[in-house]
Design a protein around this motif. Structure first.
Motif, short mmCIF file in Angstrom:
data_model
loop_
_atom_site.label_atom_id
_atom_site.label_comp_id
_atom_site.label_asym_id
_atom_site.label_seq_id
_atom_site.Cartn_x
_atom_site.Cartn_y
_atom_site.Cartn_z
N SER A 268 1.11 -5.14 -2.30
CA SER A 268 2.28 -4.38 -2.75
C SER A 268 1.79 -3.18 -3.54
O SER A 268 0.64 -3.14 -3.98
CB SER A 268 3.19 -5.26 -3.62
N TYR A 269 2.66 -2.21 -3.73
CA TYR A 269 2.30 -1.05 -4.54
C TYR A 269 1.89 -1.49 -5.94
O TYR A 269 0.90 -0.99 -6.50
CB TYR A 269 3.47 -0.07 -4.65
N LEU A 270 2.65 -2.43 -6.52
CA LEU A 270 2.37 -2.87 -7.88
C LEU A 270 1.02 -3.56 -7.98
O LEU A 270 0.28 -3.37 -8.94
CB LEU A 270 3.48 -3.81 -8.38
N GLN A 271 0.67 -4.35 -6.97
CA GLN A 271 -0.65 -5.00 -6.96
C GLN A 271 -1.76 -3.95 -6.92
O GLN A 271 -2.78 -4.09 -7.59
CB GLN A 271 -0.77 -5.93 -5.74
N LEU A 272 -1.54 -2.92 -6.14
CA LEU A 272 -2.52 -1.85 -6.03
C LEU A 272 -2.75 -1.20 -7.39
O LEU A 272 -3.89 -0.91 -7.78
CB LEU A 272 -2.02 -0.80 -5.02
N LEU A 273 -1.66 -0.98 -8.13
CA LEU A 273 -1.76 -0.36 -9.45
C LEU A 273 -2.32 -1.33 -10.50
O LEU A 273 -3.20 -0.96 -11.28
CB LEU A 273 -0.38 0.14 -9.90
N GLU A 274 -1.84 -2.57 -10.47
CA GLU A 274 -2.26 -3.55 -11.48
C GLU A 274 -3.73 -3.91 -11.34
O GLU A 274 -4.44 -4.08 -12.33
CB GLU A 274 -1.40 -4.81 -11.39
N LYS A 275 -4.20 -4.03 -10.09
CA LYS A 275 -5.60 -4.40 -9.86
C LYS A 275 -6.54 -3.20 -9.96
O LYS A 275 -7.75 -3.35 -9.85
CB LYS A 275 -5.74 -5.05 -8.47
N ALA B 125 -2.85 6.81 -9.05
CA ALA B 125 -1.58 6.22 -9.47
C ALA B 125 -0.38 7.10 -9.12
O ALA B 125 0.69 6.60 -8.75
CB ALA B 125 -1.60 5.94 -10.97
N THR B 126 -0.55 8.42 -9.23
CA THR B 126 0.55 9.33 -8.90
C THR B 126 0.94 9.21 -7.43
O THR B 126 2.12 9.14 -7.08
CB THR B 126 0.17 10.79 -9.22
N ALA B 127 -0.08 9.17 -6.56
CA ALA B 127 0.17 9.05 -5.12
C ALA B 127 0.86 7.74 -4.79
O ALA B 127 1.83 7.71 -4.01
CB ALA B 127 -1.15 9.17 -4.35
#
Length: 240
Positions: free
Chosen positions: A187-194, A201-203
């Motif tokens: 998920s997008y959130l997993q990508l950011l959290e990990k 992050a902006t992309a």
């Protein structure tokens, strides 16, 4: 009977490093020709294609060389100009293999590229021309990954295909860590959290806010691009 495709309009993100091939810097014409033939293969299926190119093979706006410059904005503008060099090289190669192409630059340079205008870009795409976006967003402090997300949203692309030299997104760098495992979906959130080094992050946030999925895949494996277009599971899919 024409082959069925899952995605009718795509945004392909090519890093400068991919265009450098095994050299690591500059432009590898043999490598670009292979990429052009992969793009031609999906173009012949009727897929509408837009491309955002990086410039890291020529100049990295955020690399050690750029850090030596006191003015980050100037370094980023130099990186944007490098992306236009890559865009022109890719355009020339695509047209040599019979694919009509247009380069649109976010920084105006009418003698070498058309200025970026959203409606004009969409019109070119609707006419089945491959559109290459150069000069990033036209602003310093934004990466070409952010430019890819922005342009994909603007042209209403079905998906962003981020080409890399590895098979997908891993738990760690697979070139350095043999035990690294690949994610099939994220998920997008997993990508950011990990804090996975796929896109900044902006992309990712732009894609998350506008529900644009991303496929991270290995472009060096012949046929991968066509397999994704036809709906096969290749690489890592990042979605909401």
């Amino acid at each position: 009977m024409p082959e069925k495709v899952k995605y009718k309009r795509i945004l392909l993100k090519l890093s400068g490093e991919i265009l450098a091939g095994t050299k690591g810097y500059g432009i590898d014409l043999e490598c670009i020709k292979k990429i052009a033939l992969e793009i031609k293969g999906i173009h012949q299926l009727g897929v509408e294609i837009a491309i955002v190119v990086g410039g890291g093979n020529i100049f990295r706006g955020v690399s050690a060389s750029a850090h030596e410059m006191e003015d980050r904005a100037s370094a980023d503008y130099m990186g944007m100009l490098a992306t236009v060099i890559n865009a022109l090289a890719l355009q020339s190669t695509l047209e040599n293999v019979g694919v009509f192409t247009r380069v649109l630059s976010a920084i105006e340079m009418r003698d070498v590229a058309e200025p970026y205008i959203r409606r004009r870009a969409i019109r070119h795409i609707e006419k089945k021309r491959v559109v290459i976006f150069g000069a990033g967003t036209g602003n310093p402090f934004f990466t070409t990954d952010t430019a890819a997300s922005l342009r994909a949203i603007e042209i209403r692309a079905d998906i962003i295909l981020k080409a890399t030299k590895v098979d997908g997104v891993y738990t760690s760098d697979p070139m350095k860590d043999k035990s690294a495992k690949m994610f099939k979906t994220l998920s997008y959130l997993q990508l950011l959290e990990k804090r996975l080094a796929v896109m900044d992050a902006t992309a990712v946030s732009l894609c998350m806010d506008n529900d644009v999925s991303i496929v991270v895949f290995n472009l060096n494996k012949p046929g991968n691009l066509k397999r994704i277009i036809k709906g096969e599971s290749v690489g890592t899919l990042v979605k909401g």
